[in-house]
Design an enzyme around this catalytic site. Structure first.
Site, mmCIF file in Angstrom:
data_model
loop_
_atom_site.group_PDB
_atom_site.id
_atom_site.type_symbol
_atom_site.label_atom_id
_atom_site.label_comp_id
_atom_site.label_asym_id
_atom_site.label_seq_id
_atom_site.Cartn_x
_atom_site.Cartn_y
_atom_site.Cartn_z
ATOM 1 N N SER A 65 45.267 40.853 42.434
ATOM 2 C CA SER A 65 46.014 39.537 42.819
ATOM 3 C C SER A 65 45.808 39.412 44.620
ATOM 4 C CB SER A 65 47.515 39.788 42.715
ATOM 5 O OG SER A 65 47.761 39.144 41.438
ATOM 6 N N LYS A 68 44.257 36.015 45.200
ATOM 7 C CA LYS A 68 44.847 34.893 44.732
ATOM 8 C C LYS A 68 45.198 33.992 46.366
ATOM 9 C CE LYS A 68 47.089 36.353 40.775
ATOM 10 N NZ LYS A 68 48.246 37.011 40.075
ATOM 11 N N TYR A 195 38.041 33.864 37.375
ATOM 12 C CA TYR A 195 39.212 34.382 37.634
ATOM 13 C C TYR A 195 39.116 35.903 37.685
ATOM 14 C CZ TYR A 195 43.960 36.166 37.568
ATOM 15 O OH TYR A 195 45.060 36.838 37.786
ATOM 16 N N TYR A 247 55.416 40.248 44.638
ATOM 17 C CA TYR A 247 56.100 39.858 43.160
ATOM 18 C C TYR A 247 57.563 39.592 43.124
ATOM 19 C CZ TYR A 247 51.407 41.886 41.825
ATOM 20 O OH TYR A 247 50.263 42.399 41.907
ATOM 21 N N VAL A 265 47.549 45.055 41.745
ATOM 22 C CA VAL A 265 48.111 45.943 40.638
ATOM 23 C C VAL A 265 47.063 46.962 40.896
ATOM 24 C CG1 VAL A 265 49.224 44.410 38.781
ATOM 25 C CG2 VAL A 265 46.742 44.748 38.844
#
Ligand code: GLU
Length: 311
Positions: A65, A68, A195, A247, A265
């Site tokens: 992540s 991103k 992705y 998160y 993660v």
């Protein structure tokens, strides 16, 4: 700039290490199961060029992540602010990062922000390039430049492991297609290929620290004075990191550490102290929300000791 000695950093790390095996390594991407559960490492790179490390910084891991934040920046550069925010919102979702709940519940059915999976997949669909391979190449080049030209590679085993098991991301992406968030010209499998590739880019703590440093310095590489990202876009990315980067523990982390950060993660955390430090942390043992337990403990300890909070 507050002094951090290598000895002090090592003391903080030793103190946080007792949490290093308290959680679980992510396993829904099967290949991530092999991560060393009790590893903990940190690298800080200063705007003055100083670099300090402690712990297991030679452990490679994938961005997941954390990617991103940087695909958001590239999408902003490619499309501008108005086009990007026509497709994704600016609010924390309060749901799990891979939830599709609000896509159906809340009009107009666009993802709440670019850091949840639905938002990140949408952002990836906005990256310019004629094919998934070309888009991935552009993403790699952009990330590499921000990482101080450190050569980056894709961990193929992690890529394939995610591509073969990503039923939830696939369903999210098809839902987005049905909602016309991914437009007629967008092939869902192509977007997912890009992705999964961005998530599987392999890094070390030093890579994260170097990437964070450019954000800490408002888009300018402090080592050569080159502007790599417009300041406005860095401001947007840092705001999302504070509100949604950790998160569903982003509020708690903002209160306890008070610095912009993004976790993945794989157990990586990218964090920054404005005008001072780019920080990279690895600690694969995660809490139930998906954050590195020891990594968070270490950053919170350091922020309290060094008065890093923005607030
Ligand atoms: N590749 C992961 C996924 O899409 C990234 C998740 C994360 O690090 O939060 O599920």
């Amino acid at each position: 700039m507050a002094e951090i000695t290598p000895e002090q950093l090592q003391t903080w790390l030793n103190h946080s290490r007792k949490y290093a095996a308290a959680g679980e390594v992510a396993s829904y991407i099967p290949e991530l199961r092999h991560a060393p559960r009790d590893a903990l490492g940190i690298t800080l790179i200063g705007c003055d060029g100083r670099s300090i490390t402690a712990g297991d910084c030679s452990v490679p891991f994938t961005l997941q992540s954390i990617s991103k934040v940087f695909t958001l920046l590239l999408a902003l550069i490619d499309n501008g602010e108005a086009a990007v925010f026509a497709k994704v919102g600016m609010e924390p979702s309060g749901d799990d990062y891979n939830s599709m709940l609000k896509l159906e519940l809340v009009e107009p059915g666009i993802p709440f922000n670019p850091l949840i999976n639905a938002g990140a997949i949408t952002i990836t669909s906005l990256i310019h390039g004629p094919s998934p391979a070309e888009k991935t190449k552009r993403i790699m080049q952009f990330f590499q430049e921000i990482a101080g030209n450190a050569p980056l590679r894709i961990n193929e085993a992690v890529y394939h492991s995610e591509a073969e098991t990503a039923h939830r991301n696939r369903s999210l992406a098809y839902f987005l297609k049905d909602n016309a968030v991914l437009g007629d010209d967008i092939d869902v499998e192509d977007v997912l290929e890009t992705y999964f590739n961005q998530c599987a880019i392999e890094v070390h703590c030093s890579t994260l620290a170097r990437m964070a440093l450019v954000l800490a310095n408002n888009g300018v590489d402090p080592h050569n004075g080159r502007t790599l990202i417009p300041r406005r876009y860095v401001q947007i990315a840092k705001t999302f990191m504070v509100t949604c980067g950790m998160y569903n523990a982003s509020g708690q982390f903002a209160i306890r550490a008070g610095i912009a950060a993004k976790s993945g993660v794989s157990g990586g955390i990218l964090a920054l102290v404005p005008q001072r430090w780019g920080i990279g942390v690895i600690g694969p043992s995660l809490d139930r929300k998906g954050n590195s337990i020891a990594g968070i403990h270490l950053l919170e300890t350091m922020s309290a000791a060094l008065d890093w909070s923005l607030f």
